[in-house]
Design a protein around this motif. Structure first.
Motif, PDB file in Angstrom:
ATOM      1  N   GLY A 245      48.009  43.735  37.748  1.00 18.43           N
ATOM      2  CA  GLY A 245      47.830  43.258  36.363  1.00 18.43           C
ATOM      3  C   GLY A 245      49.075  43.527  35.527  1.00 18.43           C
ATOM      4  O   GLY A 245      49.540  42.665  34.776  1.00 18.43           O
TER       5      GLY A 245
ATOM      6  N   TYR B 167      44.099  51.971  34.558  1.00 17.77           N
ATOM      7  CA  TYR B 167      42.824  52.291  33.875  1.00 17.77           C
ATOM      8  C   TYR B 167      42.854  52.053  32.369  1.00 17.77           C
ATOM      9  O   TYR B 167      41.931  52.483  31.677  1.00 17.77           O
ATOM     10  CB  TYR B 167      42.354  53.738  34.159  1.00 17.77           C
TER      11      TYR B 167
ATOM     12  N   PHE C 104      46.187  38.087  36.247  1.00 16.86           N
ATOM     13  CA  PHE C 104      45.313  39.023  36.975  1.00 16.86           C
ATOM     14  C   PHE C 104      44.871  40.148  36.062  1.00 16.86           C
ATOM     15  O   PHE C 104      45.671  40.654  35.278  1.00 16.86           O
ATOM     16  CB  PHE C 104      46.080  39.614  38.172  1.00 16.86           C
TER      17      PHE C 104
HETATM   18  N1  UDP Z   1      47.157  47.104  32.800  1.00 18.51           N
HETATM   19  C1  UDP Z   1      47.224  48.434  33.190  1.00 18.51           C
HETATM   20  N2  UDP Z   1      47.770  49.347  32.348  1.00 18.51           N
HETATM   21  C2  UDP Z   1      48.232  49.027  31.113  1.00 18.51           C
HETATM   22  C3  UDP Z   1      48.133  47.683  30.689  1.00 18.51           C
HETATM   23  C4  UDP Z   1      47.593  46.742  31.547  1.00 18.51           C
HETATM   24  O1  UDP Z   1      46.818  48.771  34.298  1.00 18.51           O
HETATM   25  O2  UDP Z   1      48.726  49.907  30.403  1.00 18.51           O
HETATM   26  C5  UDP Z   1      46.656  46.092  33.743  1.00 18.51           C
HETATM   27  C6  UDP Z   1      45.133  46.002  33.774  1.00 18.51           C
HETATM   28  O3  UDP Z   1      44.745  45.749  35.094  1.00 18.51           O
HETATM   29  C7  UDP Z   1      44.875  44.788  32.898  1.00 18.51           C
HETATM   30  C8  UDP Z   1      46.034  43.892  33.258  1.00 18.51           C
HETATM   31  O4  UDP Z   1      47.132  44.799  33.373  1.00 18.51           O
HETATM   32  O5  UDP Z   1      43.625  44.187  33.198  1.00 18.51           O
HETATM   33  C9  UDP Z   1      46.361  42.812  32.272  1.00 18.51           C
HETATM   34  O6  UDP Z   1      46.284  43.288  30.955  1.00 18.51           O
HETATM   35  P1  UDP Z   1      45.073  42.903  29.967  1.00 18.51           P
HETATM   36  O7  UDP Z   1      43.771  42.864  30.719  1.00 18.51           O
HETATM   37  O8  UDP Z   1      45.137  43.801  28.806  1.00 18.51           O
HETATM   38  O9  UDP Z   1      45.494  41.408  29.546  1.00 18.51           O
HETATM   39  P2  UDP Z   1      44.802  40.458  28.451  1.00 18.51           P
HETATM   40  O10 UDP Z   1      43.307  40.611  28.578  1.00 18.51           O
HETATM   41  O11 UDP Z   1      45.270  40.909  27.116  1.00 18.51           O
HETATM   42  O12 UDP Z   1      45.305  39.096  28.816  1.00 18.51           O
END
Ligand code: UDP
Length: 246
Positions: free
Chosen positions: A74, A139, A55
């Motif tokens: 997420g 965020y 997510f």
């Molecule tokens: N997220 C967040 N704060 C953080 C790191 C992640 O709110 O410090 C949430 C955010 O919604 C993000 C999700 O966790 O979209 C998953 O992380 P990310 O999108 O970075 O994953 P990736 O694209 O690397 O698979």
């Protein structure tokens, strides 16, 4: 330059392999092999893993969920990925390497809380550390988290693993045939050209703390080891006077 302590940033897609969502045992095996290879080389390694295979908060509008709540979901996704990775690393290491998951959101019965000096101590003892739950705040993304954890743990480089990209290009090579790859580039080029391969917030933080970033193809065996030995692979982002194209 040889690196002795690094943070590896993996996206959730590194866990889902060829699929956009879910989990792929082969992909996890590949991650474990690469990370343990670095450990065998004597590099202190910690991992920040994303949660995009489960997510991402920026789709909150589709679900009618408030963004901060969606970001919590997420972050919990990154915890699932971190625990999976720990399980696979422990199994592959055959008891040779200690692996700790430290989470920014307290979940006491499954992982340790993130305490900066304790993380540093783990790394000094040769443990592999996985940072879960991002920064614990909404965020932002795990790109930003990886730059923050790298600086906090006094790591000397941030290794940015990419699937299906071997570095940073002047334009998207899938649609622009004469796009060229940067061998070396300044943080400001990413910011000025609004390149989206890494979150701008992560690039800004890395720039302000002179943290080198390597963007490389994670599918290629042994690339991280080569980078840590000082070989030039993928794109190096740092304090260069002028950008250099391949
Ligand atoms: N997220 C967040 N704060 C953080 C790191 C992640 O709110 O410090 C949430 C955010 O919604 C993000 C999700 O966790 O979209 C998953 O992380 P990310 O999108 O970075 O994953 P990736 O694209 O690397 O698979």
């Amino acid at each position: 330059m040889r690196y002795e302590r690094v943070v590896l940033k993996l996206s959730g897609q590194a866990v889902s392999g060829r699929n956009d969502f879910g989990f792929d045992p082969e992909a996890l095996d590949h991650i474990a092999e690469q990370v343990l290879g670095l450990r065998r080389l004597g590099v202190a390694v910690s991992v920040v893993i994303g949660g995009g295979n489960i997510f991402r908060g920026n789709v909150s509008a589709n679900w009618g969920i408030e963004r901060a709540e969606a970001d919590n979901i997420g972050m919990m996704g990154t915890v699932v990925n971190s625990l999976l990775l720990r399980g696979v690393l422990v199994a592959r290491a055959g008891g040779q390497t200690e692996v700790r998951v430290m989470t920014a959101i307290p979940i006491n019965s499954v992982a340790e809380p993130f305490i900066r000096l304790r993380a540093v101590h783990h790394l000094e003892k040769g443990y592999i550390v996985i940072f879960a739950a991002g920064t614990g705040n909404p965020y932002v993304t795990t790109d930003y988290t990886s730059a923050q954890r790298a600086i906090e743990t006094r790591s000397t480089a941030l290794l940015f693993a990419k699937n299906r990209a071997r570095g940073i290009f002047t334009a998207d090579p899938r649609t622009v045939p004469d796009a060229r790859m940067y061998r070396r580039m300044h943080y400001n080029t990413i910011l000025r050209q609004n390149l989206t391969i890494i979150d701008q917030s992560a690039v800004l933080l890395a720039r302000d703390h002179h943290l080198p970033i390597h963007v490389f193809d994670f599918g290629e065996q042994g690339t991280m080891e080569r980078i840590c030995r000082g070989e030039d692979r993928g794109t190096w982002v740092g304090d260069v006077d002028s950008d250099e194209l391949e």
